[in-house]
Design a protein around this motif. Structure first.
Motif, PDB file in Angstrom:
ATOM      1  N   MET A   1       2.031   6.559  -7.009  1.00 47.10           N
ATOM      2  CA  MET A   1       1.032   7.446  -7.596  1.00 47.10           C
ATOM      3  C   MET A   1       1.428   8.910  -7.418  1.00 47.10           C
ATOM      4  O   MET A   1       1.310   9.729  -8.333  1.00 47.10           O
ATOM      5  N   TRP A   2       1.926   9.244  -6.226  1.00 43.47           N
ATOM      6  CA  TRP A   2       2.374  10.617  -5.958  1.00 43.47           C
ATOM      7  C   TRP A   2       3.570  10.975  -6.836  1.00 43.47           C
ATOM      8  O   TRP A   2       3.640  12.072  -7.417  1.00 43.47           O
ATOM      9  N   LEU A   3       4.518  10.041  -6.982  1.00 39.11           N
ATOM     10  CA  LEU A   3       5.701  10.298  -7.803  1.00 39.11           C
ATOM     11  C   LEU A   3       5.346  10.407  -9.273  1.00 39.11           C
ATOM     12  O   LEU A   3       6.027  11.111 -10.025  1.00 39.11           O
ATOM     13  N   THR A   4       4.298   9.705  -9.704  1.00 34.35           N
ATOM     14  CA  THR A   4       3.883   9.805 -11.102  1.00 34.35           C
ATOM     15  C   THR A   4       3.468  11.228 -11.436  1.00 34.35           C
ATOM     16  O   THR A   4       3.876  11.783 -12.474  1.00 34.35           O
ATOM     17  N   PHE A   5       2.660  11.850 -10.574  1.00 32.45           N
ATOM     18  CA  PHE A   5       2.276  13.248 -10.775  1.00 32.45           C
ATOM     19  C   PHE A   5       3.498  14.159 -10.695  1.00 32.45           C
ATOM     20  O   PHE A   5       3.673  15.069 -11.515  1.00 32.45           O
ATOM     21  N   THR A   6       4.350  13.920  -9.702  1.00 30.24           N
ATOM     22  CA  THR A   6       5.516  14.786  -9.504  1.00 30.24           C
ATOM     23  C   THR A   6       6.458  14.732 -10.706  1.00 30.24           C
ATOM     24  O   THR A   6       6.945  15.766 -11.180  1.00 30.24           O
ATOM     25  N   ARG A   7       6.731  13.535 -11.204  1.00 30.40           N
ATOM     26  CA  ARG A   7       7.618  13.401 -12.365  1.00 30.40           C
ATOM     27  C   ARG A   7       7.046  14.118 -13.579  1.00 30.40           C
ATOM     28  O   ARG A   7       7.780  14.753 -14.343  1.00 30.40           O
TER      29      ARG A   7
ATOM     30  N   TRP B   1       6.551  19.444  -6.125  1.00 31.57           N
ATOM     31  CA  TRP B   1       6.535  18.362  -5.134  1.00 31.57           C
ATOM     32  C   TRP B   1       5.201  18.276  -4.405  1.00 31.57           C
ATOM     33  O   TRP B   1       4.728  17.172  -4.089  1.00 31.57           O
ATOM     34  N   PHE B   2       4.585  19.423  -4.124  1.00 33.94           N
ATOM     35  CA  PHE B   2       3.364  19.419  -3.310  1.00 33.94           C
ATOM     36  C   PHE B   2       2.089  19.550  -4.141  1.00 33.94           C
ATOM     37  O   PHE B   2       0.998  19.450  -3.586  1.00 33.94           O
ATOM     38  N   LEU B   3       2.214  19.776  -5.437  1.00 33.47           N
ATOM     39  CA  LEU B   3       1.018  19.904  -6.266  1.00 33.47           C
ATOM     40  C   LEU B   3       0.169  18.630  -6.284  1.00 33.47           C
ATOM     41  O   LEU B   3      -1.070  18.730  -6.316  1.00 33.47           O
ATOM     42  N   PRO B   4       0.770  17.426  -6.260  1.00 34.64           N
ATOM     43  CA  PRO B   4      -0.087  16.232  -6.200  1.00 34.64           C
ATOM     44  C   PRO B   4      -1.002  16.192  -4.984  1.00 34.64           C
ATOM     45  O   PRO B   4      -2.094  15.614  -5.055  1.00 34.64           O
ATOM     46  N   LEU B   5      -0.581  16.793  -3.873  1.00 32.36           N
ATOM     47  CA  LEU B   5      -1.451  16.822  -2.691  1.00 32.36           C
ATOM     48  C   LEU B   5      -2.700  17.651  -2.941  1.00 32.36           C
ATOM     49  O   LEU B   5      -3.722  17.459  -2.281  1.00 32.36           O
ATOM     50  N   ILE B   6      -2.619  18.582  -3.902  1.00 33.04           N
ATOM     51  CA  ILE B   6      -3.775  19.407  -4.250  1.00 33.04           C
ATOM     52  C   ILE B   6      -4.582  18.775  -5.370  1.00 33.04           C
ATOM     53  O   ILE B   6      -5.809  18.907  -5.425  1.00 33.04           O
ATOM     54  N   VAL B   7      -3.909  18.060  -6.260  1.00 32.99           N
ATOM     55  CA  VAL B   7      -4.575  17.493  -7.435  1.00 32.99           C
ATOM     56  C   VAL B   7      -5.294  16.191  -7.110  1.00 32.99           C
ATOM     57  O   VAL B   7      -6.394  15.940  -7.627  1.00 32.99           O
ATOM     58  N   VAL B   8      -4.696  15.360  -6.262  1.00 34.96           N
ATOM     59  CA  VAL B   8      -5.256  14.029  -6.008  1.00 34.96           C
ATOM     60  C   VAL B   8      -6.634  14.076  -5.333  1.00 34.96           C
ATOM     61  O   VAL B   8      -7.544  13.337  -5.749  1.00 34.96           O
ATOM     62  N   PRO B   9      -6.864  14.901  -4.281  1.00 33.82           N
ATOM     63  CA  PRO B   9      -8.206  14.895  -3.658  1.00 33.82           C
ATOM     64  C   PRO B   9      -9.359  15.180  -4.605  1.00 33.82           C
ATOM     65  O   PRO B   9     -10.370  14.459  -4.562  1.00 33.82           O
TER      66      PRO B   9
ATOM     67  N   ASN C   1       0.827  -1.209   0.000  1.00 33.23           N
ATOM     68  CA  ASN C   1       0.000   0.000   0.000  1.00 33.23           C
ATOM     69  C   ASN C   1       0.863   1.261   0.000  1.00 33.23           C
ATOM     70  O   ASN C   1       0.568   2.235  -0.712  1.00 33.23           O
ATOM     71  N   ILE C   2       1.927   1.250   0.785  1.00 33.77           N
ATOM     72  CA  ILE C   2       2.836   2.401   0.805  1.00 33.77           C
ATOM     73  C   ILE C   2       3.489   2.579  -0.565  1.00 33.77           C
ATOM     74  O   ILE C   2       3.601   3.702  -1.086  1.00 33.77           O
ATOM     75  N   SER C   3       3.909   1.478  -1.162  1.00 31.09           N
ATOM     76  CA  SER C   3       4.552   1.544  -2.468  1.00 31.09           C
ATOM     77  C   SER C   3       3.597   2.064  -3.527  1.00 31.09           C
ATOM     78  O   SER C   3       3.963   2.926  -4.345  1.00 31.09           O
ATOM     79  N   ASN C   4       2.339   1.603  -3.528  1.00 29.33           N
ATOM     80  CA  ASN C   4       1.368   2.055  -4.520  1.00 29.33           C
ATOM     81  C   ASN C   4       1.037   3.529  -4.344  1.00 29.33           C
ATOM     82  O   ASN C   4       0.959   4.285  -5.321  1.00 29.33           O
ATOM     83  N   GLY C   5       0.828   3.967  -3.088  1.00 27.17           N
ATOM     84  CA  GLY C   5       0.510   5.370  -2.849  1.00 27.17           C
ATOM     85  C   GLY C   5       1.650   6.302  -3.215  1.00 27.17           C
ATOM     86  O   GLY C   5       1.442   7.358  -3.831  1.00 27.17           O
TER      87      GLY C   5
END
Length: 301
Positions: free
Chosen positions: A111-117, A155-163, A104-108
């Motif tokens: 997903m975050w790194l996919t947006f960041t990259r 780095w922090f944009l995925p935290l805004i995009v994912v929800p 679960n940690i690896s999948n989450g």
């Protein structure tokens, strides 16, 4: 048209793949060897990827650090991209551990790194365009503060995009294509700007365009196939062939760190000495023009 089927996340596909494989093994004992062979091959491939990519990423990060000067800012985004690749490799280590919480940690994190990259690749493309098409504006407006703000935003944009993607599932199908469109537009504009340049030789133009070309090719052939197949999975039933295709796209995505290491080569001012050039294509009379255009290419890099 019936659209009531909820979208699948990558972790859901992996879990569903495992459950279907286990069910198939229970109903057909002969498929047990195939399933065990798949798991073994998956672990072997992941282990090889980690053993190859981890030292190369560490060497590339240390080498790109040496390229950061007062008049160079692109390597900053390359370092952030390589850092995201390094974290991805560490997530692969968690993937090897046979545990549900590590999966679960690896999948989450993946997903975050996919947006960041994706956003760091977009930053590299946009800055490359500004360097070449608007060099004066880039020279007067760049600063350490702007670079830090752009890096932290990525780095922090995925935290805004994912929800919003969680509450509006269709957004997760659109988001991966937005950076891709920006990269294509930047690549086309850079090609047009270089075609009008008379101070650069064809070899210099290729070296200036090479980092943007590698970013575009990496996104097209290593990142985008998984996103397209993810959309296809959301509205179709999975069978054995589609699951194998999904696994193949995951294998392609794991190659991203290896391709990103090539960006270091084209960040160097002596890249033309590293890349082999056929003697039949060389022009001794053009050496003077290449010397005169060195200052322009150094500023672009």
């Amino acid at each position: 048209m019936e659209m009531t089927k909820p979208p699948l996340m990558p972790s859901d596909i992996n879990l569903q793949t495992t459950n279907e494989s286990k069910t198939s093994n229970a109903s057909n004992p002969n498929s047990s060897n195939d399933y065990n062979g798949f798991i073994g091959g998956d672990l072997v491939y992941t282990s090889i990827i980690i053993s190859v990519e981890f030292p190369m990423i560490c060497l590339a990060i240390s080498a790109v650090f040496t390229l950061i000067k007062s008049n160079q800012s692109t390597p900053v985004f390359v370092i952030n991209l390589l850092t995201a690749d390094l974290i991805q490799i560490l997530c692969l280590l968690l993937y090897i551990i046979p545990s549900e919480w590590t999966a679960n940690i690896s999948n989450g994190t993946t997903m975050w790194l996919t947006f960041t990259r994706c956003y760091f690749m977009t930053c590299i493309a946009v800055e490359r365009y500004i360097m070449i098409a608007h060099p004066v504006w880039h020279r007067t407006h760049r600063s350490v503060k702007c670079l830090v703000c752009a890096s932290l935003t990525a780095w922090f944009l995925p935290l805004i995009v994912v929800p919003p993607c969680i509450f509006i599932p269709h957004l997760q199908y659109i988001m991966p294509f937005i950076p891709y469109v920006v990269i294509i537009v930047c690549f086309a504009l850079v090609c047009r700007s270089l075609s009008h340049s008379i101070s650069l030789t064809p070899l210099k133009k290729q070296l200036v365009l090479a980092p943007l070309f590698f970013v575009l090719m990496s996104y097209t052939f290593l990142t985008l196939p998984g996103n397209i197949l993810f959309i296809f999975f959301a509205y179709t039933n999975m069978d054995g062939s589609l699951i194998r295709l999904w696994i193949f796209t995951e294998y392609l995505y794991m190659l991203n760190p290896l391709v990103d290491c090539l960006l270091y080569v084209f960040m160097r001012s002596d890249a033309e000495n590293i890349i082999w050039t056929p003697h039949c294509c060389s022009k001794p009379k053009g050496s003077q023009n290449e010397t005169q255009s060195t200052m322009v290419v150094t500023d672009c890099e």
